[in-house]
Design an enzyme around this catalytic site. Sequence first.
Site, PDB file in Angstrom:
ATOM      1  N   GLY A   8     -21.370  15.762 -24.652  1.00  0.00           N
ATOM      2  CA  GLY A   8     -20.279  15.063 -25.346  1.00  0.00           C
ATOM      3  C   GLY A   8     -19.305  14.447 -24.357  1.00  0.00           C
ATOM      4  N   ASP A  32     -24.849  12.742 -23.182  1.00  0.00           N
ATOM      5  CA  ASP A  32     -24.335  12.187 -24.439  1.00  0.00           C
ATOM      6  C   ASP A  32     -25.360  11.170 -24.957  1.00  0.00           C
ATOM      7  OD1 ASP A  32     -21.012  12.132 -25.447  1.00  0.00           O
ATOM      8  OD2 ASP A  32     -22.487  10.866 -26.462  1.00  0.00           O
ATOM      9  N   ASP A  41     -30.419  12.005 -27.215  1.00  0.00           N
ATOM     10  CA  ASP A  41     -30.038  12.217 -28.611  1.00  0.00           C
ATOM     11  C   ASP A  41     -30.266  13.698 -28.937  1.00  0.00           C
ATOM     12  OD1 ASP A  41     -29.653  12.368 -31.294  1.00  0.00           O
ATOM     13  OD2 ASP A  41     -31.039  10.752 -31.833  1.00  0.00           O
ATOM     14  N   SER A 116     -14.961  25.934 -33.658  1.00  0.00           N
ATOM     15  CA  SER A 116     -13.927  25.264 -34.460  1.00  0.00           C
ATOM     16  C   SER A 116     -13.184  26.312 -35.270  1.00  0.00           C
ATOM     17  CB  SER A 116     -14.594  24.274 -35.416  1.00  0.00           C
ATOM     18  OG  SER A 116     -13.678  23.852 -36.396  1.00  0.00           O
ATOM     19  N   TYR A 157     -21.063  21.894 -41.499  1.00  0.00           N
ATOM     20  CA  TYR A 157     -20.217  21.931 -40.298  1.00  0.00           C
ATOM     21  C   TYR A 157     -19.706  23.354 -40.044  1.00  0.00           C
ATOM     22  CZ  TYR A 157     -16.560  20.838 -36.925  1.00  0.00           C
ATOM     23  OH  TYR A 157     -15.778  20.822 -35.789  1.00  0.00           O
TER      24      TYR A 157
HETATM   25  P1  NAD Z   1     -15.784  13.160 -30.287  1.00  0.00           P
HETATM   26  O1  NAD Z   1     -16.443  12.501 -31.445  1.00  0.00           O
HETATM   27  O2  NAD Z   1     -14.676  12.464 -29.614  1.00  0.00           O
HETATM   28  O3  NAD Z   1     -16.893  13.529 -29.174  1.00  0.00           O
HETATM   29  C1  NAD Z   1     -18.122  14.068 -29.531  1.00  0.00           C
HETATM   30  C2  NAD Z   1     -19.184  13.533 -28.599  1.00  0.00           C
HETATM   31  O4  NAD Z   1     -20.448  14.055 -29.051  1.00  0.00           O
HETATM   32  C3  NAD Z   1     -19.306  12.004 -28.585  1.00  0.00           C
HETATM   33  O5  NAD Z   1     -19.255  11.507 -27.267  1.00  0.00           O
HETATM   34  C4  NAD Z   1     -20.643  11.739 -29.221  1.00  0.00           C
HETATM   35  O6  NAD Z   1     -21.307  10.579 -28.732  1.00  0.00           O
HETATM   36  C5  NAD Z   1     -21.415  13.017 -28.873  1.00  0.00           C
HETATM   37  N1  NAD Z   1     -22.547  13.165 -29.782  1.00  0.00           N
HETATM   38  C6  NAD Z   1     -22.534  13.087 -31.138  1.00  0.00           C
HETATM   39  N2  NAD Z   1     -23.800  13.111 -31.612  1.00  0.00           N
HETATM   40  C7  NAD Z   1     -24.610  13.217 -30.535  1.00  0.00           C
HETATM   41  C8  NAD Z   1     -26.018  13.263 -30.377  1.00  0.00           C
HETATM   42  N3  NAD Z   1     -26.854  13.179 -31.431  1.00  0.00           N
HETATM   43  N4  NAD Z   1     -26.510  13.381 -29.131  1.00  0.00           N
HETATM   44  C9  NAD Z   1     -25.691  13.423 -28.040  1.00  0.00           C
HETATM   45  N5  NAD Z   1     -24.355  13.353 -28.131  1.00  0.00           N
HETATM   46  C10 NAD Z   1     -23.820  13.246 -29.360  1.00  0.00           C
HETATM   47  O7  NAD Z   1     -15.359  14.595 -30.811  1.00  0.00           O
HETATM   48  P2  NAD Z   1     -14.369  15.727 -30.249  1.00  0.00           P
HETATM   49  O8  NAD Z   1     -13.307  15.877 -31.250  1.00  0.00           O
HETATM   50  O9  NAD Z   1     -14.043  15.550 -28.826  1.00  0.00           O
HETATM   51  O10 NAD Z   1     -15.325  16.999 -30.444  1.00  0.00           O
HETATM   52  C11 NAD Z   1     -15.785  17.823 -29.391  1.00  0.00           C
HETATM   53  C12 NAD Z   1     -16.232  19.143 -30.006  1.00  0.00           C
HETATM   54  O11 NAD Z   1     -15.100  19.802 -30.574  1.00  0.00           O
HETATM   55  C13 NAD Z   1     -17.248  18.988 -31.141  1.00  0.00           C
HETATM   56  O12 NAD Z   1     -18.215  19.990 -31.034  1.00  0.00           O
HETATM   57  C14 NAD Z   1     -16.414  19.192 -32.385  1.00  0.00           C
HETATM   58  O13 NAD Z   1     -17.161  19.717 -33.462  1.00  0.00           O
HETATM   59  C15 NAD Z   1     -15.391  20.205 -31.889  1.00  0.00           C
HETATM   60  N6  NAD Z   1     -14.156  20.230 -32.667  1.00  0.00           N
HETATM   61  C16 NAD Z   1     -13.380  19.121 -32.793  1.00  0.00           C
HETATM   62  C17 NAD Z   1     -12.208  19.189 -33.516  1.00  0.00           C
HETATM   63  C18 NAD Z   1     -11.285  18.006 -33.676  1.00  0.00           C
HETATM   64  O14 NAD Z   1     -10.368  18.066 -34.511  1.00  0.00           O
HETATM   65  N7  NAD Z   1     -11.426  16.951 -32.933  1.00  0.00           N
HETATM   66  C19 NAD Z   1     -11.838  20.391 -34.116  1.00  0.00           C
HETATM   67  C20 NAD Z   1     -12.646  21.504 -33.963  1.00  0.00           C
HETATM   68  C21 NAD Z   1     -13.806  21.422 -33.227  1.00  0.00           C
END
Ligand code: NAD
Length: 285
Positions: A8, A32, A41, A116, A157
């Site tokens: 990510g 990513d 992917d 999360s 989720y």
């Molecule tokens: P984000 O969408 O900014 O980043 C997520 C990244 O995952 C992206 O770069 C995306 O391209 C990559 N990704 C998605 N599908 C993919 C795939 N099939 N193959 C490879 N890469 C893939 O999200 P974020 O908010 O930075 O989230 C980071 C982590 O934190 C995640 O696991 C999310 O569930 C968790 N999270 C986020 C929040 C929030 O509020 N933002 C809250 C709790 C947990």
Amino acid sequence: MGVYAVTGAASGMGREVAARLVAAGHTVIGVDIKETDVIADLSTSAGRAGAIKEVLARSEGELNGAVLAAGLGPGAGKDRPRLIAEVNYFGVIELLEGWREALAATKMAKVVVFSSNSTTTVPAVPRRAIRAYLSGDCDKAVRSVRLYGTGASVMAYASSKVAVSHWVRRHAVSPEWAGAGIRLNALAPGAIMTPLLEAQLNSPTESKAVKGFPVPVGGFGDPGKLAEWVIFMLSDAADFLCGSVVFVDGGTDAYFRTNEWPRAVPLHRVPSYLYRFQSFRRRKK
Ligand code: NAD
């Protein structure tokens, strides 16, 4: 200086973590679906296998740590529960299993998995789905949330994050992980202002739910500050941290579960010699 795999790495919190590690002089191997070192992917077995192989090749089989931040939010669409299951659960545990020996090779590696606060703040998460994840049955995990209709993605989720947290805690304390010097922990953020949250806020139905959630300190979390927590959990200061799920969520978990945690271990989980020893001490007094 160390070598770290960060999934990510192209966006949000993963990108912030990668930037901080690079600024501190470490080598980062980003994974990513876009815009990073290893394009893979993680929603497919082939993509996950490719990511494992490519990272092992680039790190020459030695990793000082890994951060598993790739993930999908609840979102909409018929295929969403499957995508969530594949990326949020299998995209974490298969990579960690594939990298375990490389992590063990550096003796004191540290791993941070993104969980999360949905793990404890979404009610009625189906246990069947969690069990299915942990037994490696993706189809069953997806089937288990279908009956929730429009809420299926939310349940996919939350259950993916509960399952990945349980996987972390089970493995963190085992000889293959703690015994091999690997510190395995999870971070459970609340609502953090990243593209994932922005997408939720742009959807009228999801936005209502997100904004209605109680956050005692108010507002949303900052991705850079969450990245600082990850950096701390990768540092020497975290040598004694093992199997923890660290909540950084503005107080939502504490608000909902004030008296439910901490909770004492059930008696059947405690080795009998421990409580025999206690009753012996009581008799002596
Ligand atoms: P984000 O969408 O900014 O980043 C997520 C990244 O995952 C992206 O770069 C995306 O391209 C990559 N990704 C998605 N599908 C993919 C795939 N099939 N193959 C490879 N890469 C893939 O999200 P974020 O908010 O930075 O989230 C980071 C982590 O934190 C995640 O696991 C999310 O569930 C968790 N999270 C986020 C929040 C929030 O509020 N933002 C809250 C709790 C947990």
